[in-house]
Scaffold this motif. Structure first.
Motif, PDB file in Angstrom:
ATOM      1  N   GLY A 178       0.908  -1.154   0.352  1.00 33.21           N
ATOM      2  CA  GLY A 178       0.446   0.230  -0.048  1.00 33.21           C
ATOM      3  C   GLY A 178       1.102   1.376   0.197  1.00 33.21           C
ATOM      4  N   ASP A 179       1.927   1.253  -0.466  1.00 32.55           N
ATOM      5  CA  ASP A 179       3.101   2.057  -0.063  1.00 32.55           C
ATOM      6  C   ASP A 179       3.242   3.243  -1.662  1.00 32.55           C
ATOM      7  N   GLU A 180       2.444   4.386  -1.830  1.00 29.94           N
ATOM      8  CA  GLU A 180       2.481   5.014  -2.539  1.00 29.94           C
ATOM      9  C   GLU A 180       3.582   5.900  -3.109  1.00 29.94           C
ATOM     10  N   GLY A 181       4.759   5.346  -2.729  1.00 30.42           N
ATOM     11  CA  GLY A 181       5.930   5.686  -3.027  1.00 30.42           C
ATOM     12  C   GLY A 181       6.400   5.269  -3.842  1.00 30.42           C
ATOM     13  N   TYR A 182       5.774   3.427  -3.987  1.00 28.06           N
ATOM     14  CA  TYR A 182       6.286   2.017  -4.536  1.00 28.06           C
ATOM     15  C   TYR A 182       6.072   2.535  -5.734  1.00 28.06           C
ATOM     16  N   GLN A 183       4.275   3.178  -6.092  1.00 20.55           N
ATOM     17  CA  GLN A 183       3.176   2.308  -6.607  1.00 20.55           C
ATOM     18  C   GLN A 183       3.682   3.693  -7.470  1.00 20.55           C
ATOM     19  N   ALA A 184       4.762   5.153  -7.360  1.00 18.80           N
ATOM     20  CA  ALA A 184       4.995   5.697  -8.382  1.00 18.80           C
ATOM     21  C   ALA A 184       5.916   5.293  -8.996  1.00 18.80           C
ATOM     22  N   VAL A 185       6.640   4.518  -8.215  1.00 19.22           N
ATOM     23  CA  VAL A 185       8.141   4.528  -9.235  1.00 19.22           C
ATOM     24  C   VAL A 185       7.698   3.189 -10.446  1.00 19.22           C
ATOM     25  N   LEU A 186       6.626   2.380  -9.292  1.00 17.72           N
ATOM     26  CA  LEU A 186       6.177   1.226 -10.473  1.00 17.72           C
ATOM     27  C   LEU A 186       5.173   1.299 -11.913  1.00 17.72           C
ATOM     28  N   ASP A 187       4.487   2.913 -11.887  1.00 13.30           N
ATOM     29  CA  ASP A 187       4.230   3.247 -12.699  1.00 13.30           C
ATOM     30  C   ASP A 187       5.083   4.163 -13.796  1.00 13.30           C
ATOM     31  N   ARG A 188       5.500   4.680 -12.879  1.00 11.09           N
ATOM     32  CA  ARG A 188       6.494   5.494 -13.855  1.00 11.09           C
ATOM     33  C   ARG A 188       8.148   4.326 -14.877  1.00 11.09           C
ATOM     34  N   VAL A 189       7.953   3.373 -14.151  1.00 11.35           N
ATOM     35  CA  VAL A 189       8.779   2.429 -14.939  1.00 11.35           C
ATOM     36  C   VAL A 189       8.514   1.887 -16.244  1.00 11.35           C
ATOM     37  N   SER A 190       6.491   0.931 -15.067  1.00 13.56           N
ATOM     38  CA  SER A 190       5.776   0.312 -16.379  1.00 13.56           C
ATOM     39  C   SER A 190       6.204   0.914 -17.481  1.00 13.56           C
ATOM     40  N   ARG A 191       5.238   2.276 -17.439  1.00  9.40           N
ATOM     41  CA  ARG A 191       5.321   3.380 -18.392  1.00  9.40           C
ATOM     42  C   ARG A 191       6.547   3.216 -19.778  1.00  9.40           C
ATOM     43  N   ALA A 192       7.932   3.373 -19.308  1.00  2.44           N
ATOM     44  CA  ALA A 192       8.959   3.589 -19.668  1.00  2.44           C
ATOM     45  C   ALA A 192       9.639   2.186 -20.179  1.00  2.44           C
ATOM     46  N   SER A 193       9.346   1.320 -19.782  1.00  2.00           N
ATOM     47  CA  SER A 193      10.122  -0.574 -20.256  1.00  2.00           C
ATOM     48  C   SER A 193       9.207  -1.605 -20.316  1.00  2.00           C
ATOM     49  N   ALA A 194       9.002  -1.828 -21.517  1.00  7.77           N
ATOM     50  CA  ALA A 194       7.617  -3.322 -21.528  1.00  7.77           C
ATOM     51  C   ALA A 194       8.466  -4.053 -21.560  1.00  7.77           C
ATOM     52  N   GLU A 195      10.396  -4.178 -21.086  1.00  5.70           N
ATOM     53  CA  GLU A 195      10.958  -5.372 -20.812  1.00  5.70           C
ATOM     54  C   GLU A 195      10.552  -5.443 -19.327  1.00  5.70           C
ATOM     55  N   PHE A 196      10.581  -4.283 -18.555  1.00  3.11           N
ATOM     56  CA  PHE A 196      10.470  -4.270 -17.242  1.00  3.11           C
ATOM     57  C   PHE A 196       9.190  -4.761 -16.499  1.00  3.11           C
ATOM     58  N   THR A 197       7.965  -4.400 -17.499  1.00  2.00           N
ATOM     59  CA  THR A 197       6.557  -4.983 -17.500  1.00  2.00           C
ATOM     60  C   THR A 197       6.424  -6.384 -17.536  1.00  2.00           C
ATOM     61  N   ALA A 198       7.086  -7.299 -18.878  1.00  4.38           N
ATOM     62  CA  ALA A 198       7.104  -8.220 -18.813  1.00  4.38           C
ATOM     63  C   ALA A 198       7.956  -9.480 -18.071  1.00  4.38           C
ATOM     64  N   LEU A 199       8.939  -8.425 -17.087  1.00  4.53           N
ATOM     65  CA  LEU A 199       9.713  -9.069 -16.047  1.00  4.53           C
ATOM     66  C   LEU A 199       8.955  -9.065 -15.172  1.00  4.53           C
ATOM     67  N   TRP A 200       8.059  -8.694 -14.230  1.00  3.54           N
ATOM     68  CA  TRP A 200       7.267  -8.113 -13.408  1.00  3.54           C
ATOM     69  C   TRP A 200       6.246  -8.929 -13.691  1.00  3.54           C
ATOM     70  N   GLU A 201       5.522  -9.352 -14.810  1.00  4.26           N
ATOM     71  CA  GLU A 201       4.323 -10.061 -14.434  1.00  4.26           C
ATOM     72  C   GLU A 201       5.149 -11.691 -14.694  1.00  4.26           C
ATOM     73  N   GLU A 202       6.168 -11.064 -14.387  1.00  2.00           N
ATOM     74  CA  GLU A 202       7.046 -13.605 -13.721  1.00  2.00           C
ATOM     75  C   GLU A 202       7.052 -13.602 -12.517  1.00  2.00           C
ATOM     76  N   TRP A 203       6.093 -12.282 -11.603  1.00  2.00           N
ATOM     77  CA  TRP A 203       6.437 -12.538 -10.087  1.00  2.00           C
ATOM     78  C   TRP A 203       7.165 -13.339  -9.227  1.00  2.00           C
ATOM     79  N   ASP A 204       8.443 -13.556  -9.866  1.00  2.00           N
ATOM     80  CA  ASP A 204       9.489 -13.458  -9.335  1.00  2.00           C
ATOM     81  C   ASP A 204      10.044 -12.414  -7.502  1.00  2.00           C
ATOM     82  N   VAL A 205      10.835 -13.114  -6.727  1.00  2.00           N
ATOM     83  CA  VAL A 205      10.598 -12.336  -5.358  1.00  2.00           C
ATOM     84  C   VAL A 205      11.993 -12.763  -5.046  1.00  2.00           C
TER      85      VAL A 205
END
Length: 273
Positions: A178-205
């Protein structure tokens, strides 16, 4: 009991009536009333009995006893609960000069410090020369990893490390839901990089640790380093990232040359890559 003895009735907002007390500080019954719990229950808590304890009640007790952040987390551990996220104590907020000395002492090896949201707080000269950190990029380590063409052109290990970078960012996000700071970074990098989005959707931790990096520097060629991410307990909002040369490609000597007067003069002239 020791923390109860530190708080006077006046500090807790109670009248002392001018009477002499056998022991300093608050009585158990007074702590119980101020925390909104039963006197017997609070006594059992002090005695460490096997009772049901909630985070809300522990927070109330911590408030009455005026516990600091570290003490409050310790109280959670004693009660068998997951402690809350670490917070920066007011008297530890001004540590930047000491941290600057730390990363400058790490020269001639690259080092930088980032906050919870991967924003770069400071970096040393070697990080600028080797990793390409500079004022005209976003100054967010996650965004720049995926969008800075200079770093990408230098990194031989970019594809391998990209998965690790994303997995570590997901772990950081999960620790503070629920931290809005992380969401802001996530929105920013998702808009800038399709490669990030693809890796994010793999749910690795993955938790931060050590990462091998192979970089092709335009002046000295291949550099092989190992980055280590370390937390500063007194500043849980900051992460220090130190790069150590590996025993390959004569990396240590190359980094020393880049930090020398001759190497600095060479870096002043534009070089492709």
């Amino acid at each position: 009991m020791s923390r109860r003895a530190r708080v006077s009735p006046a500090e807790a907002g109670l009248p002392d009536g001018g009477a002499r007390r056998r022991t300093p500080g608050l009585r158990r019954e007074e702590v119980a009333v101020l925390a909104g719990v039963g006197a017997s229950w609070y006594q059992w808590l002090e005695q460490g009995r096997d009772i049901s304890v909630s985070a809300q009640v522990l927070d109330a007790v911590a408030r009455v006893l005026r516990l600091g952040g570290t003490e409050r987390r310790h109280l959670y551990v004693l009660a068998g609960l997951n402690p809350p996220a670490p917070e920066v104590a007011p008297d530890k907020r001004d540590m930047c000069e000491g941290l600057r000395r730390l990363i400058d002492t790490w020269m001639p090896y690259p080092a930088h410090i980032m906050d919870l949201y991967y924003n770069c707080v400071m970096y040393n000269d070697a990080a600028a020369v080797v990793l390409g950190m500079r004022p005209d990029i976003t100054q967010n380590c996650l965004v720049d990893f995926f969008t800075d063409p200079l770093y990408r052109a230098r990194s031989h290990s970019w594809e391998r490390n990209a998965r690790t970078v994303v997995a570590q960012f997901r772990a950081a996000c999960a620790a503070r839901p629920g931290d809005e700071g992380y969401q802001a970074v996530l929105d920013r990098v998702s808009r800038a990089s399709a490669e990030f989005t693809a890796l994010w959707e793999e749910w690795d931790v993955e938790e931060p640790g050590q990462v091998r990096k192979e970089l092709e520097h335009p002046l000295v060629g291949l550099l092989c380093v190992e980055s280590t991410a370390m937390k500063v307990p007194a500043r849980p909002d900051l992460t220090v990232v130190l790069h150590t040369p590996l025993d390959e490609a004569n990396t240590a000597a190359k980094l020393e040359w880049l930090a020398s007067p001759e190497g600095r003069r060479g870096a002043m002239y534009p070089v492709a890559g």
